[in-house]
Design a protein around this motif. Structure first.
Motif, PDB file in Angstrom:
ATOM      1  N   LEU A  45       0.841  -1.204   0.000  1.00 41.46           N
ATOM      2  CA  LEU A  45       0.000   0.000   0.000  1.00 41.46           C
ATOM      3  C   LEU A  45       0.878   1.257   0.000  1.00 41.46           C
ATOM      4  O   LEU A  45       0.619   2.210  -0.750  1.00 41.46           O
ATOM      5  CB  LEU A  45      -0.917  -0.008   1.236  1.00 41.46           C
ATOM      6  CG  LEU A  45      -2.086  -1.011   1.208  1.00 41.46           C
ATOM      7  CD1 LEU A  45      -2.758  -1.101   2.571  1.00 41.46           C
ATOM      8  CD2 LEU A  45      -3.113  -0.614   0.136  1.00 41.46           C
ATOM      9  N   ALA A  46       1.930   1.265   0.832  1.00 36.71           N
ATOM     10  CA  ALA A  46       2.835   2.422   0.901  1.00 36.71           C
ATOM     11  C   ALA A  46       3.452   2.690  -0.465  1.00 36.71           C
ATOM     12  O   ALA A  46       3.505   3.842  -0.938  1.00 36.71           O
ATOM     13  CB  ALA A  46       3.920   2.165   1.947  1.00 36.71           C
TER      14      ALA A  46
ATOM     15  N   PRO B  19      -2.405  -2.813 -12.828  1.00 36.22           N
ATOM     16  CA  PRO B  19      -3.582  -2.362 -12.085  1.00 36.22           C
ATOM     17  C   PRO B  19      -4.092  -3.472 -11.166  1.00 36.22           C
ATOM     18  O   PRO B  19      -3.926  -4.652 -11.465  1.00 36.22           O
ATOM     19  CB  PRO B  19      -4.603  -2.039 -13.177  1.00 36.22           C
ATOM     20  CG  PRO B  19      -4.110  -2.703 -14.415  1.00 36.22           C
ATOM     21  CD  PRO B  19      -2.637  -2.858 -14.282  1.00 36.22           C
ATOM     22  N   VAL B  20      -4.669  -3.081 -10.057  1.00 32.08           N
ATOM     23  CA  VAL B  20      -5.151  -4.037  -9.065  1.00 32.08           C
ATOM     24  C   VAL B  20      -6.586  -4.416  -9.413  1.00 32.08           C
ATOM     25  O   VAL B  20      -7.487  -3.572  -9.363  1.00 32.08           O
ATOM     26  CB  VAL B  20      -5.068  -3.426  -7.641  1.00 32.08           C
ATOM     27  CG1 VAL B  20      -5.687  -4.368  -6.619  1.00 32.08           C
ATOM     28  CG2 VAL B  20      -3.625  -3.110  -7.287  1.00 32.08           C
ATOM     29  N   GLU B  21      -6.788  -5.676  -9.771  1.00 30.25           N
ATOM     30  CA  GLU B  21      -8.108  -6.163 -10.211  1.00 30.25           C
ATOM     31  C   GLU B  21      -8.969  -6.484  -9.000  1.00 30.25           C
ATOM     32  O   GLU B  21      -9.257  -7.654  -8.712  1.00 30.25           O
ATOM     33  CB  GLU B  21      -7.922  -7.416 -11.062  1.00 30.25           C
ATOM     34  CG  GLU B  21      -7.675  -7.160 -12.524  1.00 30.25           C
ATOM     35  CD  GLU B  21      -8.958  -6.789 -13.280  1.00 30.25           C
ATOM     36  OE1 GLU B  21     -10.036  -7.249 -12.889  1.00 30.25           O
ATOM     37  OE2 GLU B  21      -8.851  -6.015 -14.247  1.00 30.25           O
ATOM     38  N   CYS B  22      -9.365  -5.460  -8.274  1.00 32.78           N
ATOM     39  CA  CYS B  22     -10.148  -5.709  -7.057  1.00 32.78           C
ATOM     40  C   CYS B  22     -10.894  -4.449  -6.651  1.00 32.78           C
ATOM     41  O   CYS B  22     -10.381  -3.344  -6.781  1.00 32.78           O
ATOM     42  CB  CYS B  22      -9.214  -6.142  -5.926  1.00 32.78           C
ATOM     43  SG  CYS B  22     -10.063  -6.820  -4.478  1.00 32.78           S
ATOM     44  N   ASP B  23     -12.112  -4.633  -6.155  1.00 37.73           N
ATOM     45  CA  ASP B  23     -12.832  -3.516  -5.552  1.00 37.73           C
ATOM     46  C   ASP B  23     -12.401  -3.383  -4.091  1.00 37.73           C
ATOM     47  O   ASP B  23     -12.156  -4.395  -3.421  1.00 37.73           O
ATOM     48  CB  ASP B  23     -14.350  -3.768  -5.594  1.00 37.73           C
ATOM     49  CG  ASP B  23     -14.925  -3.600  -7.002  1.00 37.73           C
ATOM     50  OD1 ASP B  23     -14.178  -3.156  -7.895  1.00 37.73           O
ATOM     51  OD2 ASP B  23     -16.117  -3.911  -7.193  1.00 37.73           O
TER      52      ASP B  23
ATOM     53  N   CYS C 130      -6.475 -13.869  -6.109  1.00 38.71           N
ATOM     54  CA  CYS C 130      -7.834 -13.476  -6.490  1.00 38.71           C
ATOM     55  C   CYS C 130      -8.272 -12.183  -5.821  1.00 38.71           C
ATOM     56  O   CYS C 130      -7.735 -11.770  -4.798  1.00 38.71           O
ATOM     57  CB  CYS C 130      -8.811 -14.588  -6.123  1.00 38.71           C
ATOM     58  SG  CYS C 130      -8.555 -16.060  -7.120  1.00 38.71           S
ATOM     59  N   GLY C 131      -9.259 -11.560  -6.426  1.00 36.65           N
ATOM     60  CA  GLY C 131      -9.876 -10.365  -5.870  1.00 36.65           C
ATOM     61  C   GLY C 131     -11.382 -10.478  -6.036  1.00 36.65           C
ATOM     62  O   GLY C 131     -11.908 -11.539  -6.394  1.00 36.65           O
TER      63      GLY C 131
ATOM     64  N   GLY D  72      -4.970  -8.440  -1.768  1.00 33.49           N
ATOM     65  CA  GLY D  72      -3.806  -9.192  -1.317  1.00 33.49           C
ATOM     66  C   GLY D  72      -2.509  -8.437  -1.567  1.00 33.49           C
ATOM     67  O   GLY D  72      -2.414  -7.610  -2.483  1.00 33.49           O
ATOM     68  N   ALA D  73      -1.508  -8.738  -0.748  1.00 29.84           N
ATOM     69  CA  ALA D  73      -0.197  -8.099  -0.858  1.00 29.84           C
ATOM     70  C   ALA D  73       0.408  -8.310  -2.244  1.00 29.84           C
ATOM     71  O   ALA D  73       1.047  -7.407  -2.789  1.00 29.84           O
ATOM     72  CB  ALA D  73       0.734  -8.646   0.222  1.00 29.84           C
ATOM     73  N   ARG D  74       0.179  -9.488  -2.816  1.00 27.75           N
ATOM     74  CA  ARG D  74       0.792  -9.790  -4.100  1.00 27.75           C
ATOM     75  C   ARG D  74       0.211  -8.937  -5.231  1.00 27.75           C
ATOM     76  O   ARG D  74       0.918  -8.548  -6.156  1.00 27.75           O
ATOM     77  CB  ARG D  74       0.643 -11.278  -4.437  1.00 27.75           C
ATOM     78  CG  ARG D  74       1.703 -12.143  -3.784  1.00 27.75           C
ATOM     79  CD  ARG D  74       3.115 -11.814  -4.314  1.00 27.75           C
ATOM     80  NE  ARG D  74       3.232 -12.034  -5.734  1.00 27.75           N
ATOM     81  CZ  ARG D  74       3.500 -13.206  -6.286  1.00 27.75           C
ATOM     82  NH1 ARG D  74       3.720 -14.245  -5.526  1.00 27.75           N
ATOM     83  NH2 ARG D  74       3.581 -13.330  -7.589  1.00 27.75           N
ATOM     84  N   LEU D  75      -1.080  -8.637  -5.141  1.00 24.89           N
ATOM     85  CA  LEU D  75      -1.689  -7.763  -6.152  1.00 24.89           C
ATOM     86  C   LEU D  75      -1.089  -6.359  -6.064  1.00 24.89           C
ATOM     87  O   LEU D  75      -0.907  -5.681  -7.071  1.00 24.89           O
ATOM     88  CB  LEU D  75      -3.209  -7.692  -5.966  1.00 24.89           C
ATOM     89  CG  LEU D  75      -4.005  -8.963  -6.267  1.00 24.89           C
ATOM     90  CD1 LEU D  75      -5.485  -8.737  -6.006  1.00 24.89           C
ATOM     91  CD2 LEU D  75      -3.812  -9.392  -7.725  1.00 24.89           C
ATOM     92  N   LEU D  76      -0.767  -5.942  -4.846  1.00 23.22           N
ATOM     93  CA  LEU D  76      -0.187  -4.607  -4.650  1.00 23.22           C
ATOM     94  C   LEU D  76       1.274  -4.572  -5.091  1.00 23.22           C
ATOM     95  O   LEU D  76       1.762  -3.553  -5.594  1.00 23.22           O
ATOM     96  CB  LEU D  76      -0.293  -4.195  -3.180  1.00 23.22           C
ATOM     97  CG  LEU D  76      -1.721  -3.992  -2.651  1.00 23.22           C
ATOM     98  CD1 LEU D  76      -1.720  -3.909  -1.128  1.00 23.22           C
ATOM     99  CD2 LEU D  76      -2.358  -2.746  -3.256  1.00 23.22           C
TER     100      LEU D  76
END
Lengths: 246, 246
Positions: free
Chosen positions: A35-36, A171-175, A231-232, A162-166
């Protein structure tokens, strides 16, 4: 000439979008670091917090190395970060969550927004990451709301990213479903979430709905493990007016 | 010439896809009726069950009127439908769920698959549809598993697909997460779900995960109410091999 109402609205909008330093407590962990990194990438000022100031500074250096020296990211001890920010994001494993929060309580500014990302996974007590523990207050976020001083605004968000998506560059495929009882705080956190490419920031209703958000994470971990992926979640059928970012 | 293994696989696939009558218990209600309509539309044989055989027959006539006389749909009393089907879908409000299940228990065939769509909404006891009740067994579906005879296979699915999405003519913008402890039954129900256009049928792991599915419905109802719409859910990041239909 704009009327008073539209002036007020544009004031509000400006305030919601105003840059304010973001304190990421536990920001040396995988999710906090992700996130940071994403917020620093979006040009935000980020303060990484850790039990150990040196580790926090090391994490900040790592982000600068990746993004360049212009990145506005520093590191410090968790309490110092709390004292310096009106917007705090808790990225802690559930096993240390309540204990650390009691330590931080006097350092959190009155009126601050505390964003809780915690998921009470059964893995916290040696069980499975595909199950959650039952928290007496209903959810980790509601426990947080009980542990902070009156006037601190607790908002639940980011449990399902998830940390891996970040950590990936795409782009992060998640709401990100944002839940809270203070409507202005929810809007501020939605704007914060929408700064990350791909994320659609949605108003998820009152803080008590964090119960569902936290459990969704256990379900998503199951999907990710079974399919060796990350997954997201997306909510379908929403009007555009309900979606920020994306 | 195909070897024995591929022969067996093609046998299995044929069995999974084989048409078998689908009994929709409570099929005169909005969700049951929507599912019955969609499956009849897909060419399946559907038996609508109700406490009142005449009401069930009336619902079947309504579907025939919409789809034409070739639609393979009939109506009967709930117990008769149970006795006639190896694949039963429970679409009951939670308040009558356990009581009716005890009545139906002797009529459910040994080895039958019982698909539970029930959500223990707080509204069942006069509370809110955006909250769930805590069920002693963990979820309505796990309660069902306790109430049926040994050998009956309980599968949880369709909780997150609202009646309104089914009533519309378009594709259903929602994933159906299928949870169960009998892997073959889960696959059969995934094939059943994938017959409805738009639905992606996903393996959601063991039956205990119904706890999360049921709570997601309360969250989706909140989204739908706040935005005056009909929301669904999608899981992102899955490989194609994990997705059936869509």
């Amino acid at each position: 000439m704009p009327n008073r109402r539209s002036q007020r609205n544009s004031h509000d909008r400006a305030r919601l979008k105003a840059a304010r330093p973001i304190g990421v407590i536990g920001g040396t962990g995988a999710q906090g670091f992700g996130l940071a990194l994403r917020w620093a990438q979006a040009g935000e000022t980020v303060l990484i917090g850790s039990r150990d100031a040196a580790r926090a500074q090391h994490a900040a250096e790592k982000i600068k190395k990746k993004l360049g020296p212009h990145a506005k990211v520093t590191g410090d001890e968790n309490r110092a970060v709390c004292a310096a920010c009106d917007l705090i994001v808790l990225t802690l494993p559930f096993e240390g969550h309540a204990t650390l929060l009691k330590e931080l309580k006097p350092s959190i500014r009155p009126g601050a927004i505390v964003v809780d990302t915690t998921v009470p996974l059964d893995a916290s007590v040696g069980g499975r990451a595909t199950r959650t523990l039952t928290v007496w207050q209903g959810s980790a976020a509601e426990q947080t709301a009980e542990l902070v001083l009156v006037g601190v605004k607790v908002v639940a968000a980011f449990q399902n990213v998830g940390a891996r998506l970040l950590a990936d560059d795409g782009p992060v495929e998640c709401d990100v479903i944002v839940c809270g009882d203070d409507r202005e705080a929810v809007e501020i956190v939605r704007h914060l979430a929408a700064k990350i490419p791909g994320i659609r920031a949605l108003d998820g209703g009152p803080l008590e709905n964090a119960r569902v958000l936290e459990q969704i994470t256990a379900l998503l971990i199951g999907f990710s493990v079974r399919n060796k992926t990350h997954c997201g979640i997306r909510i379908t059928g929403l009007p555009n007016s309900a979606i920020l970012g994306g």
